[in-house]
Design an enzyme around this catalytic site. Structure first.
Site, PDB file in Angstrom:
ATOM      1  N   ASP A 131      27.159  41.029  55.178  1.00 41.84           N
ATOM      2  CA  ASP A 131      26.650  41.175  53.812  1.00 41.84           C
ATOM      3  C   ASP A 131      25.189  40.697  53.774  1.00 41.84           C
ATOM      4  O   ASP A 131      24.878  39.613  54.284  1.00 41.84           O
ATOM      5  CB  ASP A 131      27.535  40.310  52.895  1.00 41.84           C
ATOM      6  CG  ASP A 131      27.257  40.525  51.429  1.00 41.84           C
ATOM      7  OD1 ASP A 131      26.823  41.628  51.058  1.00 41.84           O
ATOM      8  OD2 ASP A 131      27.506  39.577  50.649  1.00 41.84           O
TER       9      ASP A 131
ATOM     10  N   HIS B 202      24.543  38.941  41.230  1.00 40.66           N
ATOM     11  CA  HIS B 202      25.427  37.970  41.888  1.00 40.66           C
ATOM     12  C   HIS B 202      25.719  36.801  40.936  1.00 40.66           C
ATOM     13  O   HIS B 202      24.831  36.360  40.216  1.00 40.66           O
ATOM     14  CB  HIS B 202      24.777  37.429  43.161  1.00 40.66           C
ATOM     15  CG  HIS B 202      24.583  38.485  44.215  1.00 40.66           C
ATOM     16  ND1 HIS B 202      23.406  38.668  44.881  1.00 40.66           N
ATOM     17  CD2 HIS B 202      25.422  39.426  44.706  1.00 40.66           C
ATOM     18  CE1 HIS B 202      23.534  39.663  45.744  1.00 40.66           C
ATOM     19  NE2 HIS B 202      24.750  40.156  45.653  1.00 40.66           N
TER      20      HIS B 202
ATOM     21  N   THR C  94      31.630  35.152  44.366  1.00 39.70           N
ATOM     22  CA  THR C  94      31.709  34.000  43.456  1.00 39.70           C
ATOM     23  C   THR C  94      33.112  33.776  42.903  1.00 39.70           C
ATOM     24  O   THR C  94      33.564  32.639  42.785  1.00 39.70           O
ATOM     25  CB  THR C  94      30.707  34.187  42.289  1.00 39.70           C
ATOM     26  OG1 THR C  94      29.421  34.441  42.855  1.00 39.70           O
ATOM     27  CG2 THR C  94      30.631  32.954  41.417  1.00 39.70           C
TER      28      THR C  94
END
Ligand code: 13P
Length: 318
Positions: free
Chosen positions: A88, A195, A248
């Protein structure tokens, strides 16, 4: 089940009209949570390791790549569902090369930002950097997929001007040029996701998905999947998103569970202590056992991941 590439797993998703969840792992427990969720849901799996966990080549931030890859490889070997091991946000050519050498079946070269992860690049620079990685992987004896990114991930707000929105969101003509010139297998696009959690309901520009999909012939990726309302996720999948990144939300589930378990443990200890002190006895200190904290937290994370797989429509597909 053998390891597969991102290209293969997303081609199936395209045919089936669903998105595959791509989940970030940082240690054994998060990796176990992700793999067992995929097994229980019979879902194809993309397991991701991000550069901020393993660090740039030569500089470990949290865990050396080999350590984490050792765990992921063992779990992938045992898996009975198709698994992609994906890097990633690779911020440099060397970072991607290192992951290819370590056995990843897919890498992301995020050329939308410079190596510092903050400064925006020009489209030319992004194309050049991404192309370098695509050319490198095409020389390997096995197929390795490459994900690229066009646009800037970030929250869209009511107060933004049209110009500001335009500079953030992926422009279809840029996406078309980027895909044609780089030859990437999947494209991460910017349409209002970011994000981490959002403040309130996010403004997600769903039209961007359709406009980009109409001009590029490859699967599209949603980054920043945490906190995107389920109705928006469903619409995004309907419009053509085939990979959804979640990081997250796994951390939140894990941390919240740990916090609750710890406070339960200490509250119990304090209550017992007060009782024993009343009786004039010596209080027993609480037992220290990481397994009793990390085990249940891993289960909570697993259930969170399973719910995402159902939302993305990839449950029961294998
Ligand atoms: P979240 O942390 O918002 O889930 O986003 C994950 C991601 O996009 C990783 O690339």
């Amino acid at each position: 089940m053998a390891l597969v590439t991102l290209k293969e797993i997303l081609e199936d998703a395209e045919k089936g009209g669903y998105a595959v969840g791509a989940f970030n792992v940082v240690n054994m427990e998060t990796a176990q949570a992700v793999f067992s969720a995929a097994e229980e849901e019979r879902a194809p799996l993309i397991v991701q390791i991000t550069e901020t966990t393993i660090g740039q080549p030569g500089k470990v931030t949290y865990t050396p790549l080999e350590d984490l890859m050792g765990i992921v490889n063992v779990l992938a070997k045992k898996a009975t569902v198709p698994v992609v091991i994906h890097e990633d946000h690779g911020r440099s050519f060397l970072s991607c090369k290192r992951c290819v050498e370590a056995g990843f079946t897919s890498v992301m070269r995020d050329g939308s930002l410079k190596g510092d992860g903050k400064t925006k690049t020009s489209i030319e620079e992004n194309i050049e950097e991404t192309k370098k990685v695509v050319e490198y992987v095409r020389k390997q004896s096995r197929y390795i997929s490459v994900e690229g990114e066009m646009g800037t991930l970030g929250e869209v707000t009511d107060t933004m001007t049209q110009e500001e929105r335009k500079s953030l969101l992926t422009q279809p003509e840029d996406a078309k040029r980027f895909v044609e010139e780089t030859g990437v297998d999947a494209l991460a696009i910017a349409f209002g996701t970011k994000h981490g959690p959002y403040r309130g309901r996010p403004i997600i520009e769903l039209d961007v998905i359709k406009e980009v999909k109409d001009v590029v012939g490859i699967p599209l990726v949603m980054h920043g999947g945490t906190g995107v309302p389920p109705d928006i996720v469903k619409q995004a999948v309907k419009l053509g998103i085939r990979k959804i990144n979640i990081d997250t939300q796994i951390r939140m589930a894990f941390e919240r569970a740990i916090r609750e378990l710890m406070s339960e443990k200490w509250n119990k200890y304090i209550a017992e202590m007060e009782e024993t002190l009343e009786l004039g006895e010596e209080a027993m200190p609480p037992k220290y056992d990481l397994r009793k904290i990390l085990g249940p937290a891993r289960d909570v994370a697993k259930e969170t991941i399973k719910a995402k797989m159902r939302l993305f429509g990839c449950s029961g597909k294998v």
